[in-house]
Design a protein around this motif. Structure first.
Motif, PDB file in Angstrom:
ATOM      1  N   ALA A  79      22.643  54.146  17.414  1.00 37.28           N
ATOM      2  CA  ALA A  79      21.518  53.594  16.260  1.00 37.28           C
ATOM      3  C   ALA A  79      20.562  53.502  17.129  1.00 37.28           C
ATOM      4  CB  ALA A  79      21.324  51.966  15.227  1.00 37.28           C
ATOM      5  N   GLY A  80      20.404  53.169  18.685  1.00 38.65           N
ATOM      6  CA  GLY A  80      19.519  52.478  18.802  1.00 38.65           C
ATOM      7  C   GLY A  80      19.352  54.539  20.129  1.00 38.65           C
ATOM      8  N   GLY A  81      20.348  55.585  19.983  1.00 37.86           N
ATOM      9  CA  GLY A  81      20.612  56.217  20.658  1.00 37.86           C
ATOM     10  C   GLY A  81      20.946  56.101  21.843  1.00 37.86           C
ATOM     11  N   GLU A  82      21.618  55.495  22.078  1.00 36.46           N
ATOM     12  CA  GLU A  82      22.744  55.811  23.183  1.00 36.46           C
ATOM     13  C   GLU A  82      24.156  56.060  23.379  1.00 36.46           C
ATOM     14  OE1 GLU A  82      20.410  51.340  25.484  1.00 36.46           O
ATOM     15  OE2 GLU A  82      20.530  51.312  22.974  1.00 36.46           O
ATOM     16  N   LEU A  83      24.428  55.894  22.682  1.00 34.57           N
ATOM     17  CA  LEU A  83      25.383  56.386  22.197  1.00 34.57           C
ATOM     18  C   LEU A  83      26.657  57.516  21.442  1.00 34.57           C
ATOM     19  CD1 LEU A  83      28.697  55.465  22.711  1.00 34.57           C
ATOM     20  CD2 LEU A  83      28.940  54.502  20.212  1.00 34.57           C
ATOM     21  N   PRO A  84      26.505  58.829  21.769  1.00 34.69           N
ATOM     22  CA  PRO A  84      26.358  60.167  20.554  1.00 34.69           C
ATOM     23  C   PRO A  84      27.738  59.963  19.850  1.00 34.69           C
ATOM     24  CG  PRO A  84      27.812  59.985  23.106  1.00 34.69           C
ATOM     25  CD  PRO A  84      27.453  58.845  23.361  1.00 34.69           C
ATOM     26  N   GLU A  86      29.949  60.975  18.591  1.00 37.44           N
ATOM     27  CA  GLU A  86      31.861  61.595  18.921  1.00 37.44           C
ATOM     28  C   GLU A  86      32.046  59.904  19.267  1.00 37.44           C
ATOM     29  OE1 GLU A  86      29.394  65.314  19.087  1.00 37.44           O
ATOM     30  OE2 GLU A  86      28.955  63.428  20.296  1.00 37.44           O
ATOM     31  N   ALA A  87      31.527  59.456  20.280  1.00 36.66           N
ATOM     32  CA  ALA A  87      31.453  58.228  20.753  1.00 36.66           C
ATOM     33  C   ALA A  87      31.879  57.513  19.699  1.00 36.66           C
ATOM     34  CB  ALA A  87      31.502  57.975  21.927  1.00 36.66           C
ATOM     35  N   PHE A  88      30.613  56.984  18.625  1.00 38.09           N
ATOM     36  CA  PHE A  88      31.077  56.051  18.314  1.00 38.09           C
ATOM     37  C   PHE A  88      32.268  56.785  16.946  1.00 38.09           C
ATOM     38  CE2 PHE A  88      30.061  55.386  13.506  1.00 38.09           C
ATOM     39  CZ  PHE A  88      29.683  54.152  13.483  1.00 38.09           C
ATOM     40  N   GLY A  89      32.487  58.088  16.865  1.00 39.19           N
ATOM     41  CA  GLY A  89      33.539  58.374  15.789  1.00 39.19           C
ATOM     42  C   GLY A  89      34.616  57.945  16.284  1.00 39.19           C
ATOM     43  N   VAL A  90      35.112  58.306  16.662  1.00 45.83           N
ATOM     44  CA  VAL A  90      36.278  57.382  17.039  1.00 45.83           C
ATOM     45  C   VAL A  90      36.505  56.358  17.889  1.00 45.83           C
ATOM     46  CG1 VAL A  90      37.290  60.171  18.224  1.00 45.83           C
ATOM     47  CG2 VAL A  90      36.001  58.632  19.945  1.00 45.83           C
ATOM     48  N   MET A  91      36.086  55.990  18.720  1.00 45.09           N
ATOM     49  CA  MET A  91      35.570  54.106  18.786  1.00 45.09           C
ATOM     50  C   MET A  91      36.122  53.519  17.665  1.00 45.09           C
ATOM     51  SD  MET A  91      33.526  53.524  22.171  1.00 45.09           S
ATOM     52  CE  MET A  91      33.803  51.568  21.707  1.00 45.09           C
ATOM     53  N   ALA A  92      34.944  54.223  16.603  1.00 48.62           N
ATOM     54  CA  ALA A  92      35.080  53.354  14.939  1.00 48.62           C
ATOM     55  C   ALA A  92      36.650  53.224  14.240  1.00 48.62           C
ATOM     56  CB  ALA A  92      33.535  53.689  14.786  1.00 48.62           C
ATOM     57  N   PHE A  93      36.921  54.651  14.354  1.00 49.43           N
ATOM     58  CA  PHE A  93      38.094  54.384  13.468  1.00 49.43           C
ATOM     59  C   PHE A  93      39.267  54.625  14.177  1.00 49.43           C
ATOM     60  CE2 PHE A  93      42.212  57.101  13.497  1.00 49.43           C
ATOM     61  CZ  PHE A  93      42.372  57.786  12.196  1.00 49.43           C
ATOM     62  N   ARG A  94      39.072  54.292  15.615  1.00 49.27           N
ATOM     63  CA  ARG A  94      39.925  53.525  16.132  1.00 49.27           C
ATOM     64  C   ARG A  94      40.055  51.933  16.092  1.00 49.27           C
ATOM     65  NH1 ARG A  94      41.165  48.974  19.885  1.00 49.27           N
ATOM     66  NH2 ARG A  94      42.996  48.846  20.422  1.00 49.27           N
ATOM     67  N   GLU A  95      39.390  51.155  15.648  1.00 44.48           N
ATOM     68  CA  GLU A  95      38.636  49.967  15.765  1.00 44.48           C
ATOM     69  C   GLU A  95      38.776  49.293  13.961  1.00 44.48           C
ATOM     70  OE1 GLU A  95      38.181  47.577  18.035  1.00 44.48           O
ATOM     71  OE2 GLU A  95      38.067  49.284  19.480  1.00 44.48           O
ATOM     72  N   VAL A  96      38.766  50.446  13.181  1.00 39.40           N
ATOM     73  CA  VAL A  96      38.848  49.827  11.630  1.00 39.40           C
ATOM     74  C   VAL A  96      40.235  50.353  11.404  1.00 39.40           C
ATOM     75  CG1 VAL A  96      37.995  50.604   9.657  1.00 39.40           C
ATOM     76  CG2 VAL A  96      35.886  50.705  10.848  1.00 39.40           C
ATOM     77  N   GLY A  97      40.415  51.385  11.798  1.00 38.13           N
ATOM     78  CA  GLY A  97      42.436  51.850  11.772  1.00 38.13           C
ATOM     79  C   GLY A  97      43.560  50.168  12.320  1.00 38.13           C
ATOM     80  N   MET A  98      43.064  49.587  13.300  1.00 42.05           N
ATOM     81  CA  MET A  98      43.904  48.671  13.877  1.00 42.05           C
ATOM     82  C   MET A  98      43.354  47.339  12.891  1.00 42.05           C
ATOM     83  SD  MET A  98      45.259  49.976  16.002  1.00 42.05           S
ATOM     84  CE  MET A  98      45.966  48.125  17.433  1.00 42.05           C
ATOM     85  N   ILE A  99      42.271  47.094  12.207  1.00 42.18           N
ATOM     86  CA  ILE A  99      41.925  45.908  11.340  1.00 42.18           C
ATOM     87  C   ILE A  99      42.623  46.607   9.907  1.00 42.18           C
ATOM     88  CG2 ILE A  99      40.179  45.239   9.795  1.00 42.18           C
ATOM     89  CD1 ILE A  99      37.681  45.659  11.567  1.00 42.18           C
ATOM     90  N   MET A 100      42.329  47.600   9.641  1.00 36.29           N
ATOM     91  CA  MET A 100      43.178  47.638   8.374  1.00 36.29           C
ATOM     92  C   MET A 100      44.456  47.629   8.276  1.00 36.29           C
ATOM     93  SD  MET A 100      40.782  50.447   6.466  1.00 36.29           S
ATOM     94  CE  MET A 100      42.215  51.365   6.002  1.00 36.29           C
ATOM     95  N   THR A 101      44.879  48.027   9.539  1.00 38.50           N
ATOM     96  CA  THR A 101      46.499  48.509   9.709  1.00 38.50           C
ATOM     97  C   THR A 101      47.318  46.552  10.158  1.00 38.50           C
ATOM     98  OG1 THR A 101      46.487  50.481  10.298  1.00 38.50           O
ATOM     99  CG2 THR A 101      48.681  48.955  11.301  1.00 38.50           C
TER     100      THR A 101
END
Length: 169
Positions: A79-84, A86-101
């Motif tokens: 949101a602050g424009g400090e993270l692209p 692409e990086a957000f997407g792959v990080m969020a995918f993994r974090e949410v995936g690990m929580i759900m798994t």
């Protein structure tokens, strides 16, 4: 509730504080909250192991607190424009995936594993990347991408060990 679990629970309370400080343009104070969360993560694990206070509750809540804090940080940085994206997407995918798994495995009765050493190294790398990004220092994105790669390797190792553990039981 033992001290390690109280420290873990404190991290849940630090998430909204971090977000409030970050979005009200107190980024250095927000960074200190993230670093404080990291310190409580180190302390709760150390105290639990040293005092024989490892609990199923702690084994479930500790990684959840870590992942939710990391999600809060990457959402703020995006949101602050400090993270692209692409990086957000792959990080969020993994974090949410690990929580759900993890939740699925826990609630269906599978045995779970504590974090592996590679996962702990990944966490340290993530905190270093966050520090560099918040301070707008050189190399922050490179360190972050390295941490992202490590996180996927750590997840793979975790899933292999999980499969072996549950196949044997």
């Amino acid at each position: 509730m033992n001290i390690p679990n109280m420290l873990t629970m404190s991290r849940f309370l630090l998430i909204p504080l971090f977000l409030a400080l970050y979005f009200y343009d107190n980024k250095i104070a927000a960074l200190f909250i993230v670093l404080l969360a990291g310190l409580t993560d180190v302390l709760d694990g150390y105290i639990a192991r040293r005092n024989g206070q490892i609990t199923l509750t702690g084994m479930m809540l500790d990684p959840l607190a870590d992942k939710l804090m990391m999600l809060a940080v990457i959402i703020a940085l995006l949101a602050g424009g400090e993270l692209p994206w692409e990086a957000f997407g792959v990080m969020a995918f993994r974090e949410v995936g690990m929580i759900m798994t993890s939740a699925y495995f826990h609630f269906t009765g599978y045995k779970t594993l504590p974090a592996n050493n590679l996962g702990k190294v990944t966490t340290v790398v993530y905190y270093l990347a966050i520090l560099l990004l918040f301070l707008e220092a050189q190399g922050g994105m490179a360190v972050l991408w390295f941490g992202i790669g490590l996180s996927y390797v750590a997840s793979f190792v975790y899933l292999v060990k999980f499969r072996i553990l549950n196949r044997a039981s």
